[in-house]
Design a protein around this motif. Structure first.
Motif, PDB file in Angstrom:
ATOM      1  N   PHE A  87       0.857  -1.190   0.000  1.00 22.99           N
ATOM      2  CA  PHE A  87       0.000   0.000   0.000  1.00 22.99           C
ATOM      3  C   PHE A  87       0.893   1.240   0.000  1.00 22.99           C
ATOM      4  CE2 PHE A  87      -2.741  -3.211   1.853  1.00 22.99           C
ATOM      5  CZ  PHE A  87      -3.949  -2.944   1.237  1.00 22.99           C
ATOM      6  N   PRO A  88       0.483   2.309  -0.660  1.00 23.91           N
ATOM      7  CA  PRO A  88       1.289   3.534  -0.621  1.00 23.91           C
ATOM      8  C   PRO A  88       1.137   4.228   0.739  1.00 23.91           C
ATOM      9  CG  PRO A  88      -0.681   3.868  -1.954  1.00 23.91           C
ATOM     10  CD  PRO A  88      -0.708   2.431  -1.502  1.00 23.91           C
ATOM     11  N   ALA A  89       1.611   3.556   1.776  1.00 20.17           N
ATOM     12  CA  ALA A  89       1.472   4.046   3.158  1.00 20.17           C
ATOM     13  C   ALA A  89       2.736   3.656   3.921  1.00 20.17           C
ATOM     14  CB  ALA A  89       0.240   3.409   3.786  1.00 20.17           C
ATOM     15  N   SER A  90       2.719   3.849   5.237  1.00 22.71           N
ATOM     16  CA  SER A  90       3.907   3.509   6.028  1.00 22.71           C
ATOM     17  C   SER A  90       4.014   1.986   6.178  1.00 22.71           C
ATOM     18  CB  SER A  90       3.816   4.161   7.407  1.00 22.71           C
ATOM     19  OG  SER A  90       2.830   3.512   8.161  1.00 22.71           O
ATOM     20  N   ILE A  91       5.179   1.553   6.680  1.00 21.20           N
ATOM     21  CA  ILE A  91       5.395   0.111   6.895  1.00 21.20           C
ATOM     22  C   ILE A  91       4.340  -0.426   7.861  1.00 21.20           C
ATOM     23  CG2 ILE A  91       6.999  -1.592   7.834  1.00 21.20           C
ATOM     24  CD1 ILE A  91       9.317   0.276   6.974  1.00 21.20           C
ATOM     25  N   GLU A  92       4.144   0.316   8.977  1.00 21.81           N
ATOM     26  CA  GLU A  92       3.190  -0.135   9.992  1.00 21.81           C
ATOM     27  C   GLU A  92       1.773  -0.211   9.421  1.00 21.81           C
ATOM     28  OE1 GLU A  92       3.398   2.023  13.666  1.00 21.81           O
ATOM     29  OE2 GLU A  92       1.608   1.029  14.452  1.00 21.81           O
ATOM     30  N   GLU A  93       1.402   0.813   8.641  1.00 23.14           N
ATOM     31  CA  GLU A  93       0.054   0.815   8.053  1.00 23.14           C
ATOM     32  C   GLU A  93      -0.121  -0.364   7.088  1.00 23.14           C
ATOM     33  OE1 GLU A  93      -1.060   5.552   8.229  1.00 23.14           O
ATOM     34  OE2 GLU A  93       0.307   4.820   6.686  1.00 23.14           O
ATOM     35  N   LEU A 116      10.582  -6.624  11.512  1.00 26.57           N
ATOM     36  CA  LEU A 116      11.460  -5.801  10.672  1.00 26.57           C
ATOM     37  C   LEU A 116      12.922  -6.065  11.016  1.00 26.57           C
ATOM     38  CD1 LEU A 116       9.528  -2.383  10.656  1.00 26.57           C
ATOM     39  CD2 LEU A 116       9.544  -4.136   8.887  1.00 26.57           C
ATOM     40  N   GLU A 117      13.179  -6.203  12.303  1.00 25.43           N
ATOM     41  CA  GLU A 117      14.547  -6.459  12.765  1.00 25.43           C
ATOM     42  C   GLU A 117      15.062  -7.800  12.227  1.00 25.43           C
ATOM     43  OE1 GLU A 117      16.246  -6.933  17.129  1.00 25.43           O
ATOM     44  OE2 GLU A 117      14.936  -5.169  16.927  1.00 25.43           O
ATOM     45  N   ASP A 122      16.379  -1.720   8.783  1.00 27.64           N
ATOM     46  CA  ASP A 122      16.676  -0.747   9.837  1.00 27.64           C
ATOM     47  C   ASP A 122      15.937   0.571   9.578  1.00 27.64           C
ATOM     48  OD1 ASP A 122      18.083  -0.147   7.633  1.00 27.64           O
ATOM     49  OD2 ASP A 122      19.983   0.324   8.634  1.00 27.64           O
ATOM     50  N   LYS A 123      14.646   0.466   9.381  1.00 27.49           N
ATOM     51  CA  LYS A 123      13.804   1.655   9.168  1.00 27.49           C
ATOM     52  C   LYS A 123      12.729   1.662  10.241  1.00 27.49           C
ATOM     53  CE  LYS A 123      15.489   2.659   4.992  1.00 27.49           C
ATOM     54  NZ  LYS A 123      16.176   3.802   4.553  1.00 27.49           N
ATOM     55  N   ALA A 124      12.308   2.897  10.616  1.00 27.69           N
ATOM     56  CA  ALA A 124      11.232   3.017  11.609  1.00 27.69           C
ATOM     57  C   ALA A 124       9.919   2.547  10.977  1.00 27.69           C
ATOM     58  CB  ALA A 124      11.105   4.463  12.048  1.00 27.69           C
ATOM     59  N   PRO A 125       9.005   1.974  11.795  1.00 25.83           N
ATOM     60  CA  PRO A 125       7.733   1.485  11.237  1.00 25.83           C
ATOM     61  C   PRO A 125       6.893   2.574  10.551  1.00 25.83           C
ATOM     62  CG  PRO A 125       8.067   0.610  13.429  1.00 25.83           C
ATOM     63  CD  PRO A 125       9.142   1.619  13.221  1.00 25.83           C
TER      64      PRO A 125
END
Lengths: 213, 261
Positions: A87-93, A116-117, A122-125
């Motif tokens: 989705f064109p959204a954040s990793i968490e979304e 993710l780890e 190594d990117k924030a959610p």
């Protein structure tokens, strides 16, 4: 003791591709190789029930997969294609959207971070997926799929967009997962074959119409 | 009709024919933009003229000899041609999908026409003066709505093939996968109708209103009819496209829940 997970018998698919009778075993990392066009990706789609054979039977745990409810089967056997989509959204979304679509309880922040780890992202959610590289996007999608804890994970060239170091890390991780889950992976990178428990090499078997009896 | 009447009639036709000169402007624009549609424009204009002349002759006969069977025959012809045009514009979609679209299109156009004539205009359902123009306007607009919706849906299914196959392989139900594409197609189909409603009266005077005023009707009467027909058009487009897409989507996947692209 090997437990048979999938059995392919007399498989012919549309377009004239044929497969030799093959068994795939549980709790193994199985690597599928072969030249382009020999039907590696098609084989994964057959195992995941997103493609029906024209002839023959694909069995999963001894049962013809056509007799299993398609969605239940795909939840148990997730196929990660070569061309993934986020989705064109954040990793968490993305985690939340996929879980919502699959009607699963929402994952907590800790689960997302830990996945993710594990995949070496190594990117924030809250990072937008549009800012990620091709390899990172692929690993984010893979982390979503792994977090869903399928019994079988089918991967179509998961290391294609990765550099050698990240490809090895991913292969090591998949090897660990294969102790509890079963992994079937299409792969061209010969240096990763050392991680494989089983190796299926496909030769192109093109059949003419008269062979379909 | 005496000679003076014939002369004035001929003069009126000549005056109206002068409107065709303006089509050269469109041809020049197409040529400047290297859009090779001049031939299509020419044939469309000829077709429109011939069809309207024929319609004028048939309607004159129908008004002079009103009979439910004649009205029904005209309706069948009109709706069949519109249905054929909708189906011809979306050949790539599966036949069962298009069959449902055709059924819903016909049902919605007939239902809203009947409601308009019986409840709003309080006229005899088979009064050709009401039945034919109203059903014609509704089918014409619903046809355009379907053309836009089916094209949007087809384009989206093609351009988002990766998204669709990814979600299918993950085990998402096809209904959920198709939902955003169906909604987008419906929204796109409704945009022209809603936009025309917003700007109607001040920015634009619609064709029907203008036609009635030019033909001598009082503006207030023309406006009453325009408001009613605009709402009827909006309902027909929304109802038919919504039902057509929602019923049609089930034909895009089978029992094995694989979406056919």
């Amino acid at each position: 003791m090997k437990n048979t997970l999938f059995s392919l018998r007399n498989i012919r698919v549309r377009g004239g591709l044929a497969y030799p009778d093959t068994d795939i075993y549980a709790h193994r990392l199985t690597v599928v190789t072969g030249k382009s066009g020999c039907g590696k990706s098609t084989m994964l789609a057959l195992l995941n029930g997103t493609l029906d054979p024209e002839q023959g039977t694909v069995s999963y745990k001894g049962k013809d997969i056509r007799k299993t409810a398609p969605l239940e089967l795909r939840h148990e056997i997730i196929l990660v294609p070569q061309k993934i989509w986020l989705f064109p959204a954040s990793i968490e979304e993305n985690f939340r959207e996929f879980y919502r679509l699959l009607e699963r309880p929402q994952p907590n922040a800790q689960t997302i971070r830990s996945m993710l780890e594990k995949l070496g992202i190594d990117k924030a959610p809250d990072t937008a997926c549009t800012e990620l590289s091709g390899g990172e996007r692929h690993r984010v999608y893979l982390s979503v799929c792994l977090s869903l804890k399928p019994e079988v994970l089918l991967l179509d060239e998961p290391t294609a967009a990765l550099d050698h170091e990240n490809a090895r890390k991913l292969a090591e991780l998949l090897k660990q997962y294969s102790e509890k889950q079963s992994i079937v992976m299409v792969c061209h990178d010969q240096s990763l074959f050392e991680y494989a428990d089983e190796h299926i090499h496909l030769e192109k078997q093109q059949l003419s119409a008269k062979d379909f009896s | 009709m005496n000679i003076t009447d014939i002369e004035s009639h001929a003069l009126m036709i000549l005056q109206f024919l002068s409107i065709y000169l303006l089509l050269f402007v469109v041809m020049l624009i197409l040529r400047a933009g290297k859009i090779y549609k001049s031939r299509e424009l020419f044939f469309s204009s000829v077709m429109m003229t011939l069809q309207l002349i024929l319609a004028g002759m048939i309607l004159t006969y129908l008004f002079q000899n009103p009979h439910p069977l004649f009205c029904l025959a005209y309706l069948i012809l009109m709706i069949s041609l519109a249905t054929r045009r909708i189906l011809a514009k979306a050949p790539a979609l599966p036949k069962p999908f298009l069959f449902r679209v055709a059924l819903v299109f016909i049902a919605a156009a007939l239902f809203v026409s009947a409601y308009f004539i019986l409840i709003v205009a309080r006229e005899n359902l088979f009064n050709p003066q009401y039945l034919i123009p109203i059903t014609g306007m509704l089918t014409g607009n619903a046809m355009t709505g379907f053309n836009i919706a089916l094209k949007t849906l087809h384009d989206q299914l093609k351009t988002n093939a990766d998204q669709i196959s990814c979600m299918t392989m993950l085990g998402v139900h096809p209904k959920k996968i198709l939902h955003p594409f169906i909604n987008n197609a419906l929204e796109t189909a409704l945009i022209p109708t809603i936009n025309s409603m917003v700007s109607m009266g001040i920015i634009i005077l619609p064709g029907m209103l203008t036609g009635q005023i030019l033909a001598g009707a009082l503006p207030n009467t023309a406006i009453l009819y325009q408001v009613s027909i605009t709402i009827a058009i909006c309902v027909t487009v929304a109802l038919s496209v919504y039902l057509g897409l929602h019923l049609g989507q089930y034909t895009l996947y089978g029992r094995n829940l694989q979406i056919r692209l």
